[in-house]
Write a protein that holds these residues in place. Structure first.
Motif, PDB file in Angstrom:
ATOM      1  N   LEU A  69       0.919  -1.560   0.075  1.00 22.21           N
ATOM      2  CA  LEU A  69       0.251   0.002   0.052  1.00 22.21           C
ATOM      3  C   LEU A  69       0.990   1.158  -0.082  1.00 22.21           C
ATOM      4  N   VAL A  71       1.105   5.560  -0.094  1.00 18.71           N
ATOM      5  CA  VAL A  71       0.067   7.010   0.123  1.00 18.71           C
ATOM      6  C   VAL A  71       0.701   8.186  -0.342  1.00 18.71           C
ATOM      7  N   SER A  75      -2.861  12.455  -0.666  1.00 20.22           N
ATOM      8  CA  SER A  75      -3.396  11.561   1.079  1.00 20.22           C
ATOM      9  C   SER A  75      -4.584  10.534  -0.108  1.00 20.22           C
ATOM     10  N   ARG A  76      -3.958  10.606  -1.478  1.00 16.59           N
ATOM     11  CA  ARG A  76      -4.837   9.133  -1.608  1.00 16.59           C
ATOM     12  C   ARG A  76      -4.103   8.109  -1.840  1.00 16.59           C
ATOM     13  N   ILE A  77      -4.806   6.624  -1.318  1.00 10.80           N
ATOM     14  CA  ILE A  77      -4.102   5.491  -1.373  1.00 10.80           C
ATOM     15  C   ILE A  77      -3.952   4.765  -2.572  1.00 10.80           C
ATOM     16  N   TYR A  78      -2.874   3.980  -3.013  1.00 16.51           N
ATOM     17  CA  TYR A  78      -2.793   3.764  -3.619  1.00 16.51           C
ATOM     18  C   TYR A  78      -2.657   1.679  -3.005  1.00 16.51           C
ATOM     19  N   TRP A  79      -3.073   0.686  -4.064  1.00 14.81           N
ATOM     20  CA  TRP A  79      -2.528  -0.287  -3.673  1.00 14.81           C
ATOM     21  C   TRP A  79      -1.887  -1.377  -5.093  1.00 14.81           C
TER      22      TRP A  79
END
Length: 79
Positions: A69, A71, A75-79
């Motif tokens: 994971l 950030v 503040s967007r979360i990436y997988w």
């Protein structure tokens, strides 16, 4: 009676000023600081015994179980 000048070398124009710097006080201060640092540095440095973990250089294997994971700066979360 001879007339002495306060500044200069005694010959030439009255406006000439001797511009030599007396470095003896500077050398004295530097020697005192050197002695102070030589005395205080061994006193200030203290050693603490500690055991550090052993390093391991194992490459990460890509498996479906490994999820990474991240950030982003927005503040967007990436997988």
């Amino acid at each position: 009676m001879a007339r002495y000048k306060r500044f200069g070398h005694g010959k030439g124009d009255e406006d000439q000023v001797l511009s030599a710097i007396n470095t003896t006080p500077l050398v004295d201060v530097m020697l005192v600081l050197l002695i102070i640092f030589l005395i205080t540095v061994p006193v200030v440095t203290q050693t603490v015994k500690m055991t550090l973990p052993k390093e391991q250089n194992i490459p990460t294997q890509t498996k479906p179980e490994n999820i990474v994971l991240g950030v982003g700066p927005d503040s967007r979360i990436y997988w």
